[in-house]
Design a protein around this motif. Structure first.
Motif, PDB file in Angstrom:
ATOM      1  N   TRP A 170       0.651  -1.125   0.085  1.00 41.03           N
ATOM      2  CA  TRP A 170       0.291   0.215  -0.315  1.00 41.03           C
ATOM      3  C   TRP A 170       1.067   1.445   0.096  1.00 41.03           C
ATOM      4  CZ3 TRP A 170       1.139  -2.295   3.968  1.00 41.03           C
ATOM      5  CH2 TRP A 170       1.628  -1.909   5.451  1.00 41.03           C
ATOM      6  N   GLY A 171       0.667   2.531  -0.232  1.00 42.30           N
ATOM      7  CA  GLY A 171       0.932   3.313  -0.411  1.00 42.30           C
ATOM      8  C   GLY A 171       2.421   3.653   0.338  1.00 42.30           C
ATOM      9  N   ALA A 172       2.128   3.741   2.173  1.00 44.24           N
ATOM     10  CA  ALA A 172       2.829   4.006   2.974  1.00 44.24           C
ATOM     11  C   ALA A 172       3.736   3.192   3.058  1.00 44.24           C
ATOM     12  CB  ALA A 172       1.785   3.908   4.240  1.00 44.24           C
ATOM     13  N   ARG A 173       4.208   2.128   1.823  1.00 43.64           N
ATOM     14  CA  ARG A 173       5.154   1.600   2.203  1.00 43.64           C
ATOM     15  C   ARG A 173       6.803   1.822   2.350  1.00 43.64           C
ATOM     16  NH1 ARG A 173       4.735   2.549  -3.104  1.00 43.64           N
ATOM     17  NH2 ARG A 173       2.840   1.460  -3.763  1.00 43.64           N
ATOM     18  N   ILE A 228      -4.050   9.961  -2.600  1.00 44.00           N
ATOM     19  CA  ILE A 228      -5.086  10.729  -2.367  1.00 44.00           C
ATOM     20  C   ILE A 228      -5.133  10.754  -1.097  1.00 44.00           C
ATOM     21  CG2 ILE A 228      -7.373   9.928  -2.430  1.00 44.00           C
ATOM     22  CD1 ILE A 228      -7.176   7.691  -4.877  1.00 44.00           C
ATOM     23  N   THR A 229      -4.537   9.854   0.104  1.00 44.96           N
ATOM     24  CA  THR A 229      -5.086   9.823   1.121  1.00 44.96           C
ATOM     25  C   THR A 229      -4.026  11.117   1.642  1.00 44.96           C
ATOM     26  OG1 THR A 229      -4.467   8.010   1.968  1.00 44.96           O
ATOM     27  CG2 THR A 229      -3.905   9.756   3.220  1.00 44.96           C
ATOM     28  N   ILE A 230      -2.833  11.589   1.049  1.00 42.12           N
ATOM     29  CA  ILE A 230      -2.156  12.950   1.736  1.00 42.12           C
ATOM     30  C   ILE A 230      -3.411  14.273   0.503  1.00 42.12           C
ATOM     31  CG2 ILE A 230      -0.343  13.007  -0.152  1.00 42.12           C
ATOM     32  CD1 ILE A 230       1.524  12.565   2.590  1.00 42.12           C
ATOM     33  N   LEU A 248      -6.437  19.506   2.493  1.00 39.61           N
ATOM     34  CA  LEU A 248      -8.133  20.097   2.406  1.00 39.61           C
ATOM     35  C   LEU A 248      -8.235  20.305   3.456  1.00 39.61           C
ATOM     36  CD1 LEU A 248      -9.715  17.682  -0.107  1.00 39.61           C
ATOM     37  CD2 LEU A 248      -8.314  20.052  -0.794  1.00 39.61           C
ATOM     38  N   GLY A 249      -7.923  19.950   4.945  1.00 39.50           N
ATOM     39  CA  GLY A 249      -8.182  20.176   6.596  1.00 39.50           C
ATOM     40  C   GLY A 249      -8.285  18.593   6.755  1.00 39.50           C
TER      41      GLY A 249
END
Ligand code: 2HG
Ligand code: ZN
Length: 455
Positions: free
Chosen positions: A132-135, A319-321, A326-327
């Motif tokens: 996943w993205g945080a690898r 996407i998460t970051i 945005l808040g």
């Protein structure tokens, strides 16, 4: 915490590995998206299982709780220190054993990052399946403790399916050593299975014996535009026929836009011209592009090979970051049977206040949605409860891959029911009678602080 205890900890791990200075502690006290505030009198950084055991023993004797932390990429406050707990950072447990090409296994320390594990396996022509993205930051210990999932679950299952054995330190400082990794073993309770997903509440995981898979280095991806989420779900049964299907990620148009805006890139397809996007990835030992080309013949989509595929993943992984800029969102990681996805998404949109931004993406094959709502303000708490109740009513789960942490501890019994939750409590009591390990996670007990509305 007494000076005598600090001194004992320094004797175990060395002066420089007991961090008491506020500046040094800071990065360990909050989660990376700044969702959860915490505080610890000290961060302790052991470098071996023996040191972990000694730290746990000393803390237990002093009645000081322990919160274990890996890469601190969690999203539910599960490794943020609370209530005067010592923060036990496992980042120095970075030992990586030789790749066993006969058994297709490797032993990795809790502090090994997922990326380092994958690189290590690939050097021997194998791969570690969970991704996943945080690898680059997330660690083996955290992945085991939360039963991490990610994008390849459709092919290889979650972390639970990769764990062949574990080494862990119990609340009294004794060590469980079950790293043999025998594929067949019916000798009583399988404690490694019990510890997967236990979020640091039953023991501190120090190493794992992990299953490896072939390194499918030939890849081809596609982004498919569907008219609606229902169409995306219908597409799934076709995708499951692909011989080399590796990932099926869902992105609602808003998620695609937010990530592309953040990265300053043009979206590969116009987000306004679809009801939902599906990112399909195939991986094999020989070029799998033909199966995707055939699939795309009667679909609206773009094939992404080489750099284009990397760009697609880069967008997906950001996407998460991007949402974080945005808040502080209301963040819910839920799953429902895939046939219920459309109902759930409609309900979320209807329940969210008009001014809020609803950004949904996730892992389509498991019905796993990442619901992110920005700007719900005072309505956040009620909205969260409404969504979680709907998820349960639809036969789903309040957590699919991020865990319960402290974020959803008030909802766990509602999902499990009194009997199963009672059994969980009994196990906790048997293994950690003084509630030393990660108090407040999975089982409510310690006061917790939220910054704003959370999942
Ligand atoms: C992902 O799939 C992660 O990228 C994060 O599980 C999800 O930010 C989220 O809500
Ligand atoms: Zn996810």
């Amino acid at each position: 915490m007494s000076e005598a205890l600090f001194a004992e900890l320094r004797t175990i791990v060395g002066q420089s590995n007991v961090l008491t200075d506020a500046d040094m502690r800071a990065t360990y006290e909050n989660d990376w998206l700044r969702q959860w505030d915490g505080e610890t009198p000290c961060v302790v950084r052991p470098s071996s299982v023996e040191e972990v055991a000694a730290v746990v023993r000393v803390a237990a004797a002093a009645g000081v709780p322990i919160v274990a932390q890996g890469g601190n990429t969690g999203l539910v406050g599960g490794s943020v220190p609370r209530a005067g707990a010592v923060l036990l950072s496992l980042q120095r447990l970075t030992a990586l054993g030789p790749v066993d090409t006969l058994a297709l296994q490797v032993t990795a320390g809790a502090g090994v990052t997922i990326d380092a594990l994958q690189q290590h396996a690939r050097a021997s022509g194998l791969d570690f399946a969970v991704d996943w993205g945080a690898r680059a930051t997330a660690t083996v210990g955290g992945a085991v403790s939360t039963n991490a999932g990610g994008s390849r679950v459709v092919r290889f299952g979650t972390m639970r399916a990769q764990v062949m054995g574990l080494q862990a330190v119990l609340a009294d400082g004794s060590i469980i050593d079950e790293l043999a990794g025998l594929p067949k073993e019916t000798a009583g309770l399988h404690l490694p299975s019990l510890l997967v997903g236990s979020e640091g509440t039953l023991a501190v995981v120090t190493a794992a014996r992990l299953r490896l898979v072939p390194w499918y280095r030939e890849t081809a991806a596609a982004l498919v535009a569907c008219d609606s989420l229902t169409d995306a779900v219908l597409l799934l049964s076709r995708l499951r026929q692909l011989p080399n299907l590796d990932a099926v990620e869902l992105m609602m148009p808003e998620a695609l836009s937010v990530a592309c805006e953040f990265l300053g890139v043009k979206p590969p397809m116009d987000p306004r011209e679809a009801g939902a996007f599906v990112m399909v990835d195939c991986a094999a030992l020989t070029d799998p592009r033909d199966e995707l080309i055939e699939l795309l013949a009667d679909l609206r989509g773009v094939l992404a090979l080489g750099n284009q595929r990397e760009a697609l993943y880069r967008m997906r992984d950001h996407i998460t970051i991007a949402i974080g800029t945005l808040g502080v969102p209301l963040k819910l990681d839920v799953a429902v049977p895939v046939a219920q996805l459309d109902r759930l998404v409609r309900l979320i949109h209807a329940a969210a206040p008009g001014e809020a931004r609803v950004i949904i993406f996730g892992h389509l094959a498991e019905g796993n949605l990442h619901v992110n709502i920005v700007g719900a303000g005072d309505a956040s708490a009620a909205l969260r409860d409404r969504v979680l109740q709907a998820v349960l009513d639809l036969g789903g789960t309040i957590s699919a891959e991020h865990g319960i942490g402290v974020a959803k501890v008030d909802w766990l019994e509602r999902q499990k029911g009194p009997v199963a939750y009672g059994a969980m409590r009994a196990i906790k009591k048997a293994l950690d009678p003084k509630n030393q390990l990660n108090p407040g996670v999975l089982f409510a007990s310690a006061p917790r602080r939220r910054r704003a509305a959370r999942g």
